[in-house]
Design an enzyme around this catalytic site. Structure first.
Site, PDB file in Angstrom:
ATOM      1  N   SER A   1       0.862  -1.184   0.000  1.00  0.00           N
ATOM      2  CA  SER A   1       0.000   0.000   0.000  1.00  0.00           C
ATOM      3  C   SER A   1       0.898   1.233   0.000  1.00  0.00           C
ATOM      4  CB  SER A   1      -0.876   0.006   1.253  1.00  0.00           C
ATOM      5  OG  SER A   1      -0.075   0.221   2.397  1.00  0.00           O
TER       6      SER A   1
ATOM      7  N   ASP B   1      -0.020  -1.027  -4.658  1.00  0.00           N
ATOM      8  CA  ASP B   1      -1.477  -1.117  -4.565  1.00  0.00           C
ATOM      9  C   ASP B   1      -2.048   0.297  -4.392  1.00  0.00           C
ATOM     10  OD1 ASP B   1      -3.913  -2.450  -4.346  1.00  0.00           O
ATOM     11  OD2 ASP B   1      -3.727  -2.767  -2.182  1.00  0.00           O
ATOM     12  N   HIS B   2      -3.053   0.656  -5.165  1.00  0.00           N
ATOM     13  CA  HIS B   2      -3.746   1.955  -5.050  1.00  0.00           C
ATOM     14  C   HIS B   2      -2.811   3.161  -5.003  1.00  0.00           C
ATOM     15  CE1 HIS B   2      -7.810   0.373  -4.680  1.00  0.00           C
ATOM     16  NE2 HIS B   2      -7.287  -0.602  -3.963  1.00  0.00           N
TER      17      HIS B   2
ATOM     18  N   HIS C   1     -13.481  -3.311   0.370  1.00  0.00           N
ATOM     19  CA  HIS C   1     -12.283  -3.505   1.187  1.00  0.00           C
ATOM     20  C   HIS C   1     -12.700  -3.731   2.638  1.00  0.00           C
ATOM     21  CE1 HIS C   1     -10.194  -0.983  -2.076  1.00  0.00           C
ATOM     22  NE2 HIS C   1      -9.705  -2.202  -2.171  1.00  0.00           N
ATOM     23  N   GLY C   2     -12.003  -4.603   3.349  1.00  0.00           N
ATOM     24  CA  GLY C   2     -12.323  -4.868   4.762  1.00  0.00           C
ATOM     25  C   GLY C   2     -13.301  -6.022   4.869  1.00  0.00           C
TER      26      GLY C   2
ATOM     27  N   GLY D   1     -10.858  -9.064  -1.433  1.00  0.00           N
ATOM     28  CA  GLY D   1     -10.943 -10.532  -1.384  1.00  0.00           C
ATOM     29  C   GLY D   1     -11.228 -11.098  -0.003  1.00  0.00           C
TER      30      GLY D   1
ATOM     31  N   ASN E   1      -7.096  -9.843  -4.586  1.00  0.00           N
ATOM     32  CA  ASN E   1      -6.399  -9.073  -3.541  1.00  0.00           C
ATOM     33  C   ASN E   1      -6.835  -9.476  -2.139  1.00  0.00           C
ATOM     34  OD1 ASN E   1      -5.484  -7.596  -5.702  1.00  0.00           O
ATOM     35  ND2 ASN E   1      -6.313  -5.642  -5.035  1.00  0.00           N
TER      36      ASN E   1
ATOM     37  N   THR F   1      -6.903  -7.304   4.392  1.00  0.00           N
ATOM     38  CA  THR F   1      -7.433  -7.297   5.762  1.00  0.00           C
ATOM     39  C   THR F   1      -7.180  -8.629   6.483  1.00  0.00           C
ATOM     40  OG1 THR F   1      -9.137  -5.762   5.037  1.00  0.00           O
ATOM     41  CG2 THR F   1      -9.544  -6.894   7.121  1.00  0.00           C
TER      42      THR F   1
HETATM   43  P1  13P Z   1      -9.288  -6.614   1.599  1.00  0.00           P
HETATM   44  O1  13P Z   1      -8.639  -5.711   2.601  1.00  0.00           O
HETATM   45  O2  13P Z   1     -10.759  -6.636   1.723  1.00  0.00           O
HETATM   46  O3  13P Z   1      -8.678  -7.955   1.570  1.00  0.00           O
HETATM   47  O4  13P Z   1      -9.023  -5.949   0.158  1.00  0.00           O
HETATM   48  C1  13P Z   1      -7.718  -5.855  -0.310  1.00  0.00           C
HETATM   49  C2  13P Z   1      -7.599  -5.027  -1.520  1.00  0.00           C
HETATM   50  O5  13P Z   1      -8.438  -5.064  -2.395  1.00  0.00           O
HETATM   51  C3  13P Z   1      -6.409  -4.192  -1.625  1.00  0.00           C
HETATM   52  O6  13P Z   1      -6.436  -3.364  -2.735  1.00  0.00           O
END
Ligand code: 13P
Length: 286
Positions: A45, A77-78, A175-176, A205, A225, A228
């Protein structure tokens, strides 16, 4: 990233993309992939990149990946800041994500194109996002009422204009951990993949059932992905060890317990996504 996901797409499996938070979790991800003989994506991240700095992270990854018998992708990521993305490309990342999904369509396209040109010149793959995914990412909270799914017409234009390694349309995942039942738009995944032909990334995911994941992979998701889930195993690994052995103050044993927990989770996910047994062959074909 690109040849790995093309291969996964054709063969009908997905490559796991996991977010580590330190060297030990990075190592656990790579070792799990080696044991499963599968390709893997280690994605960081932007806040992890800010915390450790580009050079440290790239150095750790080089150490782990260079002599690995399986393909290991180092992915951002992002990514939202062009400068951070540029430094990733310069310091050894093999793939970057530009997330300009909060911008109007034309601007998203323009910024994503700028990143694609910069990355392609360095042989680095690109992921870009369309629509907005619910949940918390980089301290930015997207509430359910503000999130919007990707528009398939726009998705087609986006992927025609940009030769992406992987495309991340918002398709209803979050996410989460999910608060209720995930509302995954399977028809939308199907339509977008048929119209773009670009391997899709399944964000959010954590907490998706095996059945949902299998359906998404069948419909065109080649990258899944998981973040979390890993964070929870990382912190629980520490807490559980301490609860079970309250008098043991040897930190290396605590790290070992965390390492084992993360490796177990990553191995399980790789098996679930169907990539086990493909890594060494893919590495030697590249
Ligand atoms: P989670 O935190 O829900 O596993 O998602 C991860 C994600 O998509 C990171 O870009």
């Amino acid at each position: 990233m690109n040849p790995i996901l093309q291969t996964a797409s054709k063969a009908g499996y997905a490559v796991g993309a996991f977010n580590p938070v330190d060297f030990a979790s990075m190592k656990a991800i790579v070792r799990a992939a080696e044991e499963e003989d599968a390709p893997v994506i280690v994605q960081l991240s932007a806040k992890t990149v800010r915390y450790y700095g580009h050079e440290n992270l790239a150095g750790w990854m080089r150490d782990l990946a260079e002599n690995s018998p399986v393909p290991v992708v180092l992915h951002l990521d992002h990514g939202k800041e062009i400068e951070m993305i540029r430094r990733c490309i310069e310091t050894g990342w093999t793939s970057v994500m530009i997330d300009a999904s909060h911008l109007p369509f034309e601007e998203n396209l323009k910024v994503s194109r700028q990143v694609l040109e910069m990355a392609t010149a360095a042989g680095v793959g690109v992921e870009a996002e369309l629509g907005e995914i619910v949940g918390v990412e980089e301290e930015i909270v997207v509430e359910e009422e503000d999130a919007h799914l990707a528009d398939p017409d726009k998705a087609e234009i986006f992927c025609r204009e940009l030769d992406l390694g992987v495309f991340a349309p918002a398709i209803g995942t979050a996410h989460g951990f999910y608060k209720g039942t995930p509302k995954v738009a399977f028809d939308l995944i199907d339509e977008i993949y048929r119209r773009t032909g670009t391997p899709l990334a399944l964000h959010g995911g954590t907490g998706l059932s095996d059945e949902i994941i299998q359906r998404c992979i069948k419909l065109g998701c080649a990258k899944v992905n998981i973040s979390t889930n890993l964070k929870h195993v990382f912190i629980d690994g520490f807490a559980d060890y301490h609860r079970a052995s309250p008098d043991d103050y040897e930190p290396l044993r605590v790290l070992e317990a965390q390492f084992a927990g993360i490796k177990r989770l990553v191995s399980e996910k790789i098996r679930q996504f169907g990539g086990s047994g493909t890594g060494r062959a893919l590495a030697s074909a590249m």
